[in-house]
Design a protein around this motif. Structure first.
Motif, PDB file in Angstrom:
ATOM      1  N   ASN A  71       0.806  -1.214   0.000  1.00  0.00           N
ATOM      2  CA  ASN A  71       0.000   0.000   0.000  1.00  0.00           C
ATOM      3  C   ASN A  71       0.842   1.268   0.000  1.00  0.00           C
ATOM      4  O   ASN A  71       0.491   2.258  -0.622  1.00  0.00           O
ATOM      5  N   SER A  72       1.934   1.245   0.752  1.00  0.00           N
ATOM      6  CA  SER A  72       2.722   2.464   0.917  1.00  0.00           C
ATOM      7  C   SER A  72       3.855   2.549  -0.098  1.00  0.00           C
ATOM      8  O   SER A  72       4.564   3.547  -0.156  1.00  0.00           O
ATOM      9  N   CYS A  73       4.019   1.502  -0.912  1.00  0.00           N
ATOM     10  CA  CYS A  73       5.235   1.375  -1.727  1.00  0.00           C
ATOM     11  C   CYS A  73       5.334   2.416  -2.851  1.00  0.00           C
ATOM     12  O   CYS A  73       4.411   2.588  -3.651  1.00  0.00           O
ATOM     13  N   THR A  74       6.492   3.086  -2.912  1.00  0.00           N
ATOM     14  CA  THR A  74       6.770   4.074  -3.950  1.00  0.00           C
ATOM     15  C   THR A  74       6.798   3.441  -5.341  1.00  0.00           C
ATOM     16  O   THR A  74       6.252   3.983  -6.289  1.00  0.00           O
ATOM     17  N   VAL A  75       7.446   2.276  -5.450  1.00  0.00           N
ATOM     18  CA  VAL A  75       7.616   1.659  -6.763  1.00  0.00           C
ATOM     19  C   VAL A  75       6.303   1.028  -7.234  1.00  0.00           C
ATOM     20  O   VAL A  75       5.987   1.041  -8.419  1.00  0.00           O
ATOM     21  N   ASN A  76       5.504   0.497  -6.275  1.00  0.00           N
ATOM     22  CA  ASN A  76       4.212  -0.087  -6.641  1.00  0.00           C
ATOM     23  C   ASN A  76       3.308   0.938  -7.330  1.00  0.00           C
ATOM     24  O   ASN A  76       2.541   0.599  -8.234  1.00  0.00           O
ATOM     25  N   ALA A  77       3.441   2.214  -6.909  1.00  0.00           N
ATOM     26  CA  ALA A  77       2.624   3.265  -7.514  1.00  0.00           C
ATOM     27  C   ALA A  77       2.981   3.455  -8.996  1.00  0.00           C
ATOM     28  O   ALA A  77       2.159   3.901  -9.783  1.00  0.00           O
ATOM     29  N   LEU A  78       4.226   3.108  -9.354  1.00  0.00           N
ATOM     30  CA  LEU A  78       4.642   3.229 -10.754  1.00  0.00           C
ATOM     31  C   LEU A  78       4.401   1.934 -11.522  1.00  0.00           C
ATOM     32  O   LEU A  78       4.158   1.942 -12.710  1.00  0.00           O
ATOM     33  N   ASN A  79       4.536   0.812 -10.822  1.00  0.00           N
ATOM     34  CA  ASN A  79       4.398  -0.494 -11.456  1.00  0.00           C
ATOM     35  C   ASN A  79       3.659  -1.463 -10.525  1.00  0.00           C
ATOM     36  O   ASN A  79       4.234  -1.966  -9.560  1.00  0.00           O
ATOM     37  N   PRO A  80       2.363  -1.738 -10.804  1.00  0.00           N
ATOM     38  CA  PRO A  80       1.547  -2.582  -9.915  1.00  0.00           C
ATOM     39  C   PRO A  80       2.114  -3.995  -9.736  1.00  0.00           C
ATOM     40  O   PRO A  80       1.749  -4.685  -8.780  1.00  0.00           O
ATOM     41  N   ASP A  81       2.975  -4.443 -10.638  1.00  0.00           N
ATOM     42  CA  ASP A  81       3.582  -5.769 -10.463  1.00  0.00           C
ATOM     43  C   ASP A  81       4.614  -5.791  -9.345  1.00  0.00           C
ATOM     44  O   ASP A  81       5.022  -6.857  -8.883  1.00  0.00           O
ATOM     45  N   PHE A  82       5.075  -4.598  -8.924  1.00  0.00           N
ATOM     46  CA  PHE A  82       6.040  -4.534  -7.819  1.00  0.00           C
ATOM     47  C   PHE A  82       5.242  -4.629  -6.528  1.00  0.00           C
ATOM     48  O   PHE A  82       4.652  -3.678  -6.053  1.00  0.00           O
ATOM     49  N   ASN A  83       5.230  -5.848  -5.934  1.00  0.00           N
ATOM     50  CA  ASN A  83       4.293  -6.143  -4.857  1.00  0.00           C
ATOM     51  C   ASN A  83       4.975  -6.867  -3.684  1.00  0.00           C
ATOM     52  O   ASN A  83       4.967  -8.089  -3.607  1.00  0.00           O
ATOM     53  N   PRO A  84       5.570  -6.110  -2.757  1.00  0.00           N
ATOM     54  CA  PRO A  84       6.314  -6.725  -1.652  1.00  0.00           C
ATOM     55  C   PRO A  84       5.497  -7.728  -0.843  1.00  0.00           C
ATOM     56  O   PRO A  84       6.005  -8.787  -0.476  1.00  0.00           O
ATOM     57  N   ARG A  85       4.223  -7.407  -0.569  1.00  0.00           N
ATOM     58  CA  ARG A  85       3.418  -8.335   0.229  1.00  0.00           C
ATOM     59  C   ARG A  85       3.330  -9.699  -0.459  1.00  0.00           C
ATOM     60  O   ARG A  85       3.505 -10.740   0.170  1.00  0.00           O
ATOM     61  N   TYR A  86       3.119  -9.682  -1.757  1.00  0.00           N
ATOM     62  CA  TYR A  86       2.978 -10.921  -2.538  1.00  0.00           C
ATOM     63  C   TYR A  86       4.287 -11.712  -2.506  1.00  0.00           C
ATOM     64  O   TYR A  86       4.297 -12.924  -2.294  1.00  0.00           O
ATOM     65  N   TRP A  87       5.393 -11.021  -2.670  1.00  0.00           N
ATOM     66  CA  TRP A  87       6.681 -11.729  -2.689  1.00  0.00           C
ATOM     67  C   TRP A  87       6.998 -12.332  -1.322  1.00  0.00           C
ATOM     68  O   TRP A  87       7.530 -13.440  -1.234  1.00  0.00           O
ATOM     69  N   ILE A  88       6.642 -11.588  -0.271  1.00  0.00           N
ATOM     70  CA  ILE A  88       6.873 -12.132   1.080  1.00  0.00           C
ATOM     71  C   ILE A  88       6.021 -13.403   1.256  1.00  0.00           C
ATOM     72  O   ILE A  88       6.479 -14.411   1.795  1.00  0.00           O
ATOM     73  N   TYR A  89       4.788 -13.365   0.757  1.00  0.00           N
ATOM     74  CA  TYR A  89       3.910 -14.532   0.801  1.00  0.00           C
ATOM     75  C   TYR A  89       4.536 -15.720   0.068  1.00  0.00           C
ATOM     76  O   TYR A  89       4.630 -16.834   0.598  1.00  0.00           O
ATOM     77  N   LEU A  90       4.999 -15.468  -1.164  1.00  0.00           N
ATOM     78  CA  LEU A  90       5.582 -16.551  -1.965  1.00  0.00           C
ATOM     79  C   LEU A  90       6.805 -17.154  -1.278  1.00  0.00           C
ATOM     80  O   LEU A  90       6.985 -18.378  -1.256  1.00  0.00           O
ATOM     81  N   ILE A  91       7.645 -16.268  -0.704  1.00  0.00           N
ATOM     82  CA  ILE A  91       8.865 -16.751  -0.045  1.00  0.00           C
ATOM     83  C   ILE A  91       8.510 -17.622   1.155  1.00  0.00           C
ATOM     84  O   ILE A  91       9.031 -18.716   1.334  1.00  0.00           O
ATOM     85  N   ARG A  92       7.525 -17.162   1.936  1.00  0.00           N
ATOM     86  CA  ARG A  92       7.161 -17.936   3.132  1.00  0.00           C
ATOM     87  C   ARG A  92       6.480 -19.252   2.765  1.00  0.00           C
ATOM     88  O   ARG A  92       6.570 -20.224   3.508  1.00  0.00           O
ATOM     89  N   MET A  93       5.809 -19.268   1.609  1.00  0.00           N
ATOM     90  CA  MET A  93       5.171 -20.503   1.146  1.00  0.00           C
ATOM     91  C   MET A  93       6.163 -21.407   0.416  1.00  0.00           C
ATOM     92  O   MET A  93       5.836 -22.551   0.100  1.00  0.00           O
ATOM     93  N   GLY A  94       7.327 -20.857   0.091  1.00  0.00           N
ATOM     94  CA  GLY A  94       8.316 -21.647  -0.645  1.00  0.00           C
ATOM     95  C   GLY A  94       8.025 -21.746  -2.136  1.00  0.00           C
ATOM     96  O   GLY A  94       8.525 -22.645  -2.823  1.00  0.00           O
ATOM     97  N   MET A  95       7.211 -20.841  -2.664  1.00  0.00           N
ATOM     98  CA  MET A  95       6.842 -20.910  -4.085  1.00  0.00           C
ATOM     99  C   MET A  95       7.876 -20.191  -4.948  1.00  0.00           C
ATOM    100  O   MET A  95       7.653 -19.095  -5.451  1.00  0.00           O
TER     101      MET A  95
END
Lengths: 255, 310
Positions: A71-95
């Motif tokens: 929500n607060s991400c500077t880069v996400n505002a420029l590129n919606p694919d830049f999604n820290p929450r999603y990446w943290i999810y994938l890493i914790r799931m091992g995907m």
């Protein structure tokens, strides 16, 4: 602010047909959107541990998936694919394979720390982004990012002399990343810089490109820093290789 | 001793940028200090704090580099306040202070490296690190500043731009967000307060703490140009003539990408960019040259003359 939801359905797995009859039933129109089945089998169970072994990634296990980072991400505002929450999810799931789909943009985190400011769980998402892009490079998934080249050129100069002389750092960075220094905007900037500068300062800046500014009696500090960096890199490499060994062993047991 | 007296003589840590692209910030900070009767004693034989890069190689090396600066100020110069005008330096010294106080491992690494390097280990709490904004705000204050103004900045509309490193992440700035009189991390106002005292008209600027992409200014220039363009346009739309800055990375980022946006995207935003110390210095009666306006890349001389400051 909306929560930035991320669908796990890949766009290429959505199938639509203008005219479709299944078992005698006409399912044309909006009824004919199907999702192709996809099974994720290649979990990397040590992915979270590997990221946590790199500087900045230590607190990833604390994440609650609230989405404040994205929500607060500077880069996400420029590129919606830049999604820290999603990446943290994938890493914790091992995907891992899902994560690799975004491997070329993760390094673009600008370290503004808005996520770290917003995070209610002290995950330090900014650090997790750095650890993740570092991991991608160490594992050979991506070449060294321009940002990592810059960090290396910069750090090498500090370790050597204790200080930074900007024009030297810029020249070395451009050389290492194979970019030409004579880009039109760069020339225009230098032109405008030269307009008002006094001769004395120009001479001093010119001199600085030959005689780099440095901290006196720096050699002992320099040696100590280099020793520490080498030691840490050794440890990190071990953490990642060990994890790989465990994986191989597990596969052996399974087979 | 009150805060006011404590900040009258401080250890001055200019940092690498102020000896290069941020030269006019260095010049104007020293000139303002002199004009206000504040004593700056430069940290002896200082080193780089690690900027935004070393932490990506190893965060503890950054902590060590910053601790060495504070160790010199405390143990070799007997000073108890370090003033850093650069947001990067200020941020890193604050971060080192926080880590050394709260993380044993950081303290152990710093102690080990300091011993090998042959100097005293910095202990958390030996010095207080402040920004140039704290320095003027707490030693002179708005009233003291208003009383010394010779050329009011009246008629100049200013967007105050603080950037990222001055307020984020909040845990390394325990003195902020402490109620009236303290700085706010979400809506910083120290620069607004000082420039208002000097007569400037501050506009309502929503991107005070937006990011200029400074960390990737060369490694991902397209992103930085977009981010800077947002800031320049928002300031212009807010009605500002000038963006006041308090960080050499932000300042040169804004100047660089103002040109890059013009050259690569064909987007020209006509707005002046000046360090807050340059504006304050001129309000205190110093000439534009004395505060290094001619050393900026963006040309504001004609504008300043028109406003009666040239």
């Amino acid at each position: 602010m909306p929560i930035h939801e991320k669908s796990l359905i890949r766009p290429e797995n959505l199938q639509t047909h203008d005219e479709l009859i299944l078992d005698g039933v006409d399912v044309s129109g909006h009824w004919s959107t199907f999702i192709e089945t996809r099974v994720v089998k290649d979990y990397n169970e040590s992915l979270e541990e590997e990221i946590a072994a790199l500087p900045g990634g230590e607190q990833i296990h604390r994440c609650w998936q609230c989405g404040s980072c994205t929500n607060s991400c500077t880069v996400n505002a420029l590129n919606p694919d830049f999604n820290p929450r999603y990446w943290i999810y994938l890493i914790r799931m091992g995907m891992e394979s899902e994560l690799l789909r975004d491997k070329d943009i993760i390094w673009q985190c600008v370290s503004c720390n808005k996520c770290t400011y917003a995070c209610p769980r002290d995950v330090f998402p900014e650090g997790v982004m750095k650890a993740t892009s570092h991991w991608l490079e160490l594992k050979g998934h991506t070449p060294k990012s321009p940002s990592m080249h810059f960090d290396e050129v910069f750090t090498e100069q500090i370790v050597k002399t204790g200080k930074i002389e900007e024009s030297r750092t810029i020249r070395r960075f451009f050389a290492r990343t194979g970019q030409g220094l004579m880009q039109p905007w760069m020339i225009e900037m230098v032109k405008r810089m030269l307009r008002g500068l006094p001769v004395g300062l120009l001479a001093r800046m010119g001199l600085a490109t030959f005689v780099a500014p440095k901290t006196n009696d720096w050699s002992k500090a320099s040696a100590a820093i280099q020793e520490y960096i080498d030691e840490q890199h050794e440890k990190q490499a071990q953490a990642l290789t060990l994890a790989e060994l465990v994986e191989t062993a597990k596969q052996d047991v399974a087979a | 001793m009150t805060t006011k007296d404590k900040y009258k003589k401080v250890a001055y840590y200019p940092g690498c940028a102020l000896e290069g692209t941020g030269h006019s910030y260095n010049r104007s900070t020293k000139a303002v200090g002199k004009k206000l009767g504040l004593d700056l004693v430069e940290v002896k034989n200082w080193n780089c704090c690690g900027a935004m890069e070393v932490k990506n190689i190893d965060p503890k090396i950054q902590t060590y580099l910053s601790s060495r600066v504070m160790s010199t100020a405390a143990n070799e110069m007997d000073m108890d306040v370090v003033m850093a005008p650069c947001n990067g330096c200020y941020h890193n010294l604050k971060k080192a202070e926080y880590d050394l106080k709260n993380d044993e491992e950081s303290a152990e690494v710093v102690d080990r490296l300091s011993k090998k390097a042959g100097h005293k280990t910095y202990e958390a709490g030996q010095v207080e690190t402040i920004h140039a904004l704290d320095w003027i705000k707490d030693s002179i204050g708005e009233e003291g500043l208003a009383a010394r103004v010779k050329n009011s900045l009246s008629g100049i509309k200013v967007a105050n731009y603080y950037g990222c490193m001055y307020t984020r992440p909040r845990h390394i700035f325990p003195e902020k967000d402490q109620g009236p009189g303290s700085e706010s991390t979400s809506k910083p106002h120290f620069m607004d307060d000082l420039l208002a005292a000097a007569g400037a008209e501050n506009v309502d600027f929503p991107l005070k703490t937006a990011c200029c992409g400074g960390a990737h200014t060369l490694s991902d220039s397209d992103t930085s140009t977009k981010l800077v363009l947002n800031i320049l346009k928002a300031a212009k739309l807010s009605g500002a003539d000038v963006i006041a800055t308090e960080c050499p990375t932000c300042h040169s980022g804004l100047e660089m990408h103002q040109i890059r946006a013009e050259k690569t995207l064909g987007e020209k935003v006509d707005i002046k960019i000046l360090y807050f110390t340059q504006l304050l210095g001129m309000a205190l009666g110093l000439s534009p040259r004395k505060v290094g306006v001619h050393e900026n890349i963006n040309d504001s001389i004609a504008f300043l003359k028109e406003k009666g400051l040239g």
